[in-house]
Enzyme design. Structure first.
Site, short mmCIF file in Angstrom:
data_model
loop_
_atom_site.label_atom_id
_atom_site.label_comp_id
_atom_site.label_asym_id
_atom_site.label_seq_id
_atom_site.Cartn_x
_atom_site.Cartn_y
_atom_site.Cartn_z
N ASP A 47 0.64 -1.14 0.13
CA ASP A 47 0.00 -0.11 -0.02
C ASP A 47 0.94 1.15 0.05
O ASP A 47 1.64 1.59 1.07
CB ASP A 47 -0.85 -0.12 1.25
CG ASP A 47 -2.03 -0.88 1.05
OD1 ASP A 47 -2.53 -1.19 -0.01
OD2 ASP A 47 -2.80 -1.49 2.04
N ASP A 70 -10.10 -5.64 -0.57
CA ASP A 70 -8.93 -5.28 0.10
C ASP A 70 -9.34 -4.53 1.27
O ASP A 70 -10.13 -3.45 1.23
CB ASP A 70 -8.09 -4.36 -0.79
CG ASP A 70 -6.67 -3.83 -0.13
OD1 ASP A 70 -6.56 -4.22 0.96
OD2 ASP A 70 -6.05 -3.07 -0.92
ZN ZN Z 1 -4.15 -2.26 -0.65
#
Ligand code: ZN
Length: 204
Positions: A19, A159
């Protein structure tokens, strides 16, 4: 970080999801290109870089050069999905699009066929360890229906907040790509145990 990635690879993870947050598109700041490069040196697995940043097109090249093999950007962060997807393709990376909980999935319908994967955010992006939002399940179902209707090969990912309780729900709704962070990387057990528990929860 290298050791933790190696643990996930040894435990059979299909790829490593990273991320990248910029403190602007989302409140937090996290991985940048240098961390991606360090992750690249730690594994042979595909590196899936999820760009939670504004103006993602400016940074595609540098993330690809750092070692990304798959790049997803947010539909909310670009003016034209077509232009963005072409820009990702130009880097040689597989192309994904992430969509926030409050954005209707119809925003992706006409471009589905040009994508490699979709990431439905099942929490509001920006922080790890958040609670799964069940109201996102109809979005996964709607996308799965649409993918079937147009016989597309796009992968349907989720996610955020994925654990042994929520993974059966998203799989039943049609997800075939599972991103998990906090339920795999825990203080109280090794990475392999977390992955194994998730896999078992899917089969049951
Ligand atoms: Zn992610």
């Amino acid at each position: 970080m290298g050791e933790q990635i190696a643990e996930a690879e040894a435990a059979g993870a299909d790829w490593i999801h990273v991320d990248a947050m910029d403190g602007n598109f989302v409140p937090n700041i996290s991985f940048g290109q240098d961390m991606v490069a360090a992750a690249r040196r730690s594994t042979r697995l595909p590196l899936d870089v999820h760009l939670m940043i504004v103006e993602p097109l400016k940074h595609l090249e540098s993330f690809a050069r750092a070692g990304a093999t798959r790049i997803s950007l947010h539909v909310e962060a670009v003016d034209s999905l077509q232009t963005a997807m072409q820009a990702v393709r130009k880097t040689g990376c597989a192309c994904g699009v992430a969509i926030n909980p409050e954005t209707p999935v119809e925003a992706l319908f006409k471009d589905l066929d040009d994508l490699d994967y979709v990431l439905v955010m099942t929490v509001n992006p920006g922080f790890g360890g958040q609670e799964f939002m069940p109201e996102t399940l109809p979005k996964v179902r709607a996308l799965r229906r649409r993918i079937a209707e147009c016989s597309s090969h796009v992968s349907l990912g989720v996610d955020g907040g994925i654990n042994v309780d929520t993974v059966p729900l998203v799989v039943a709704a049609g997800a075939d790509l599972i991103v998990a962070g906090s339920s795999v990387y825990r203080d109280d057990q090794p990475v392999a145990a977390g992955l194994e528990q998730l896999r078992r929860a899917i089969i049951q």
